[in-house]
Write an enzyme that holds these catalytic residues in place. Structure first.
Site, PDB file in Angstrom:
ATOM      1  N   GLY A  91     -27.495   0.933 -20.085  1.00  0.00           N
ATOM      2  CA  GLY A  91     -27.291   2.320 -20.483  1.00  0.00           C
ATOM      3  C   GLY A  91     -25.808   2.653 -20.359  1.00  0.00           C
ATOM      4  O   GLY A  91     -25.096   2.026 -19.573  1.00  0.00           O
ATOM      5  N   GLY A 126     -30.420  -1.638 -19.040  1.00  0.00           N
ATOM      6  CA  GLY A 126     -31.098  -1.061 -20.205  1.00  0.00           C
ATOM      7  C   GLY A 126     -31.241  -2.039 -21.367  1.00  0.00           C
ATOM      8  O   GLY A 126     -32.141  -1.885 -22.204  1.00  0.00           O
ATOM      9  N   ASP A 157     -34.602  -0.275 -13.393  1.00  0.00           N
ATOM     10  CA  ASP A 157     -35.570   0.658 -13.990  1.00  0.00           C
ATOM     11  C   ASP A 157     -35.989   0.115 -15.366  1.00  0.00           C
ATOM     12  O   ASP A 157     -36.234  -1.074 -15.474  1.00  0.00           O
ATOM     13  CB  ASP A 157     -34.974   2.078 -14.031  1.00  0.00           C
ATOM     14  CG  ASP A 157     -33.729   2.168 -14.883  1.00  0.00           C
ATOM     15  OD1 ASP A 157     -33.075   1.131 -15.109  1.00  0.00           O
ATOM     16  OD2 ASP A 157     -33.403   3.277 -15.363  1.00  0.00           O
ATOM     17  N   GLU A 160     -28.287  -3.247 -10.931  1.00  0.00           N
ATOM     18  CA  GLU A 160     -28.293  -1.838 -10.509  1.00  0.00           C
ATOM     19  C   GLU A 160     -28.073  -1.617  -9.021  1.00  0.00           C
ATOM     20  O   GLU A 160     -27.548  -0.580  -8.630  1.00  0.00           O
ATOM     21  CB  GLU A 160     -29.610  -1.174 -10.930  1.00  0.00           C
ATOM     22  CG  GLU A 160     -29.727  -0.899 -12.423  1.00  0.00           C
ATOM     23  CD  GLU A 160     -30.282  -2.065 -13.208  1.00  0.00           C
ATOM     24  OE1 GLU A 160     -30.392  -3.170 -12.638  1.00  0.00           O
ATOM     25  OE2 GLU A 160     -30.603  -1.878 -14.391  1.00  0.00           O
TER      26      GLU A 160
HETATM   27  C1  WCA Z   1     -20.163  -7.823 -16.634  1.00  0.00           C
HETATM   28  C2  WCA Z   1     -19.853  -6.849 -17.779  1.00  0.00           C
HETATM   29  C3  WCA Z   1     -21.131  -6.634 -18.594  1.00  0.00           C
HETATM   30  C4  WCA Z   1     -18.805  -7.507 -18.716  1.00  0.00           C
HETATM   31  O1  WCA Z   1     -17.570  -7.610 -18.029  1.00  0.00           O
HETATM   32  P1  WCA Z   1     -16.248  -7.911 -18.831  1.00  0.00           P
HETATM   33  O2  WCA Z   1     -16.456  -9.092 -19.724  1.00  0.00           O
HETATM   34  O3  WCA Z   1     -15.134  -7.979 -17.834  1.00  0.00           O
HETATM   35  O4  WCA Z   1     -16.022  -6.663 -19.811  1.00  0.00           O
HETATM   36  P2  WCA Z   1     -15.612  -5.176 -19.380  1.00  0.00           P
HETATM   37  O5  WCA Z   1     -16.142  -4.824 -18.053  1.00  0.00           O
HETATM   38  O6  WCA Z   1     -14.117  -5.028 -19.585  1.00  0.00           O
HETATM   39  O7  WCA Z   1     -16.398  -4.322 -20.455  1.00  0.00           O
HETATM   40  C5  WCA Z   1     -15.897  -4.043 -21.781  1.00  0.00           C
HETATM   41  C6  WCA Z   1     -16.026  -2.558 -22.010  1.00  0.00           C
HETATM   42  O8  WCA Z   1     -17.406  -2.214 -22.061  1.00  0.00           O
HETATM   43  C7  WCA Z   1     -17.639  -1.127 -21.167  1.00  0.00           C
HETATM   44  N1  WCA Z   1     -18.995  -1.205 -20.622  1.00  0.00           N
HETATM   45  C8  WCA Z   1     -19.651  -2.294 -20.198  1.00  0.00           C
HETATM   46  N2  WCA Z   1     -20.861  -1.985 -19.726  1.00  0.00           N
HETATM   47  C9  WCA Z   1     -20.989  -0.655 -19.849  1.00  0.00           C
HETATM   48  C10 WCA Z   1     -22.028   0.263 -19.530  1.00  0.00           C
HETATM   49  N3  WCA Z   1     -23.208  -0.124 -19.026  1.00  0.00           N
HETATM   50  N4  WCA Z   1     -21.800   1.582 -19.800  1.00  0.00           N
HETATM   51  C11 WCA Z   1     -20.627   1.973 -20.337  1.00  0.00           C
HETATM   52  N5  WCA Z   1     -19.635   1.157 -20.653  1.00  0.00           N
HETATM   53  C12 WCA Z   1     -19.787  -0.145 -20.425  1.00  0.00           C
HETATM   54  C13 WCA Z   1     -16.612  -1.331 -20.073  1.00  0.00           C
HETATM   55  O9  WCA Z   1     -16.409  -0.103 -19.355  1.00  0.00           O
HETATM   56  C14 WCA Z   1     -15.413  -1.736 -20.879  1.00  0.00           C
HETATM   57  O10 WCA Z   1     -14.836  -0.580 -21.474  1.00  0.00           O
HETATM   58  P3  WCA Z   1     -13.250  -0.347 -21.472  1.00  0.00           P
HETATM   59  O11 WCA Z   1     -12.832  -0.383 -20.024  1.00  0.00           O
HETATM   60  O12 WCA Z   1     -13.079   0.993 -22.144  1.00  0.00           O
HETATM   61  O13 WCA Z   1     -12.704  -1.501 -22.272  1.00  0.00           O
HETATM   62  C15 WCA Z   1     -19.308  -5.536 -17.212  1.00  0.00           C
HETATM   63  O14 WCA Z   1     -18.882  -4.723 -18.308  1.00  0.00           O
HETATM   64  C16 WCA Z   1     -20.309  -4.760 -16.432  1.00  0.00           C
HETATM   65  O15 WCA Z   1     -20.594  -5.098 -15.278  1.00  0.00           O
HETATM   66  N6  WCA Z   1     -20.880  -3.695 -17.042  1.00  0.00           N
HETATM   67  C17 WCA Z   1     -21.877  -2.859 -16.403  1.00  0.00           C
HETATM   68  C18 WCA Z   1     -23.186  -3.576 -16.517  1.00  0.00           C
HETATM   69  C19 WCA Z   1     -24.257  -2.850 -15.823  1.00  0.00           C
HETATM   70  O16 WCA Z   1     -24.197  -2.625 -14.639  1.00  0.00           O
HETATM   71  N7  WCA Z   1     -25.262  -2.515 -16.631  1.00  0.00           N
HETATM   72  C20 WCA Z   1     -26.537  -2.052 -16.318  1.00  0.00           C
HETATM   73  C21 WCA Z   1     -26.729  -1.205 -15.120  1.00  0.00           C
HETATM   74  S1  WCA Z   1     -26.958   0.431 -15.318  1.00  0.00           S
HETATM   75  C22 WCA Z   1     -27.933   0.842 -16.661  1.00  0.00           C
HETATM   76  O17 WCA Z   1     -28.433   0.067 -17.408  1.00  0.00           O
HETATM   77  C23 WCA Z   1     -28.104   2.251 -16.874  1.00  0.00           C
HETATM   78  C24 WCA Z   1     -27.354   3.098 -16.269  1.00  0.00           C
HETATM   79  C25 WCA Z   1     -27.455   4.469 -16.541  1.00  0.00           C
HETATM   80  C26 WCA Z   1     -27.437   5.338 -15.497  1.00  0.00           C
HETATM   81  C27 WCA Z   1     -27.546   6.679 -15.700  1.00  0.00           C
HETATM   82  C28 WCA Z   1     -27.663   7.158 -16.996  1.00  0.00           C
HETATM   83  O18 WCA Z   1     -27.807   8.492 -17.220  1.00  0.00           O
HETATM   84  C29 WCA Z   1     -27.645   6.269 -18.074  1.00  0.00           C
HETATM   85  C30 WCA Z   1     -27.537   4.941 -17.832  1.00  0.00           C
END
Ligand code: WCA
Length: 371
Positions: A66, A115, A146, A138
């Site tokens: 999400g 999500g 969830d 999470e």
């Molecule tokens: C390991 C990842 C997937 C990849 O890492 P990376 O390869 O180093 O890439 P980045 O972390 O630089 O991610 C690229 C871009 O995507 C964005 N992004 C990457 N996941 C996300 C993301 N879930 N959201 C919103 N921007 C994101 C991230 O912020 C970043 O944006 P920016 O800094 O503007 O370049 C990393 O992004 C990461 O840990 N993301 C979060 C994953 C995560 O915890 N997801 C699920 C848990 S929570 C869930 O599903 C729901 C939560 C929720 C809770 C309350 C609500 O009301 C609605 C939803």
């Protein structure tokens, strides 16, 4: 970007191919994407010319969960009910997918988290590749798995679901296939040909779709360091009645890299999240998918309202906003998270209605324990 272009829609004979299209955000689900997916899935179900739905992601992710950034903004403005509306719609989508009357094939060629699992694992066909990275992370965000995870993780072999749920461990495509989170595996170079073949199926008969997928699936070797080789230890330790017992059991095992990484992951996570996640998955073992989503909705309302713990806002701050990776959980220690506090998460938030799920035809046989 217009909401429709966050979900691309292609029509190929009787097949609809939906592509999650926010590649820069790793296809994190926005409110608009969830609404659009729900609208399209419901419309396809009523449309006799649609026989099969394929869901995939643009770029290097299927879906990273999400869109957390939007929610944190809403909570910061004191508006937790806006967040609750997001979850209500998301869980509704998960429920529609879990009870869908037409086959859904999800192509998991990249990151699948939170999500992202919710919009794929409930469907009958999940294709993993060499690029797949799956996690339910999470508990380090101060949330809990969830999107119906208490249903689908609790149905994994032994206590593997508890392991995935509490530690946020990453799985690859081979792990997903071995434990049943994926139903098929193939190299990503074969995806275009597979899609073309699926577009010729012209039937909603799951056995015909299955035959196409079975003909091209491979059986990849589990990596030497795969957690799935540790199923014995996982069962011994993660069958513990409480989080404290699980950690104590891990500490009694002969120490190696995997044991210390696992203990470290548990000690890094929010104590409140760990305890409510364990109870949620244990209850999920005995419940249908609708009951699981309804219970998770009560829980998430408490998480958003912050009436018992404010760990979700703190987790998002530490992991996603300030990125100091140093959350100050409250309560800080597992033993300070008392049973009566855990209990509160499972009660309805005052003046907040329970999740209302629609009556569905495809219940319950197909929706039970299909992993
Ligand atoms: C390991 C990842 C997937 C990849 O890492 P990376 O390869 O180093 O890439 P980045 O972390 O630089 O991610 C690229 C871009 O995507 C964005 N992004 C990457 N996941 C996300 C993301 N879930 N959201 C919103 N921007 C994101 C991230 O912020 C970043 O944006 P920016 O800094 O503007 O370049 C990393 O992004 C990461 O840990 N993301 C979060 C994953 C995560 O915890 N997801 C699920 C848990 S929570 C869930 O599903 C729901 C939560 C929720 C809770 C309350 C609500 O009301 C609605 C939803």
């Amino acid at each position: 970007m217009a909401s429709h272009s966050q979900v691309l829609e292609e029509e190929k004979s009787s097949v609809r191919i939906l592509t999650l299209n926010r590649p820069k955000q790793l296809n994190a689900l926005s409110f608009q994407m969830i609404s659009r997916l729900l609208q399209l899935f419901l419309a396809y179900e009523e449309d006799p010319s649609v026989k099969l739905v394929i869901l995939k992601g643009q770029g290097r992710a299927f879906c990273a969960g999400g869109d957390v950034s939007a929610v944190v903004r809403d909570i910061g403005q004191g508006n937790w009910r806006l967040g609750a509306k997001f979850f209500a719609d998301e869980y509704m989508l998960n429920y529609v997918m879990a009870t869908y009357t037409k086959p859904q094939v999800s192509i998991l060629n990249g990151i699948v988290m939170g999500g992202g699992a919710g919009v794929s694992v409930h469907g009958p066909f999940r294709i993993a590749t060499e690029n797949t990275v799956f996690a339910m992370p999470e508990t380090v965000l101060g949330l809990f798995p969830d999107v119906g995870a208490s249903y689908f993780l609790s149905r994994l072999p032994g206590f593997f679901g508890e392991y995935v749920c509490l530690t946020g461990a990453r799985l690859d495509g081979a792990d997903m296939l071995a434990c049943g989170l994926a139903t098929h595996y193939l190299p990503s170079t074969r995806l275009t040909a597979l899609e073309a073949e699926l577009c010729r199926v012209d039937s909603s008969d799951p056995t015909l779709v299955s035959a196409i997928l079975d003909a091209c699936t491979q059986n990849p070797h589990l990596k030497q360091q795969s957690a799935y080789h540790r199923l014995d230890v996982i069962d011994r330790c993660f069958s513990g009645r409480t989080v404290e017992e699980i950690i104590a059991a891990l500490e009694r095992e002969a120490s190696d890299d995997w044991i210390s990484t696992t203990i470290r992951a548990l000690k890094k996570a929010s104590p409140a999240s760990l305890k409510i996640s364990l109870r949620s998955i244990r209850e999920g073992r005995l419940q249908g998918v609708g009951q699981c989503l309804s219970r998770e909705y009560r829980m998430v309302c408490h998480v958003l309202k912050g009436d018992i713990s404010k760990d979700f806002v703190e987790g998002c701050r530490a992991i996603l906003i300030d990125k100091d990776k140093n959350p100050k959980w409250e309560p800080w220690r597992l033993e300070e998270m008392k049973d009566r506090m855990v209990e509160q998460y499972f009660k309805r938030v005052e003046e907040e209605e329970d999740l209302k799920l629609p009556a569905r035809k495809n219940l319950p046989a197909l929706a039970m324990a299909k992993l």
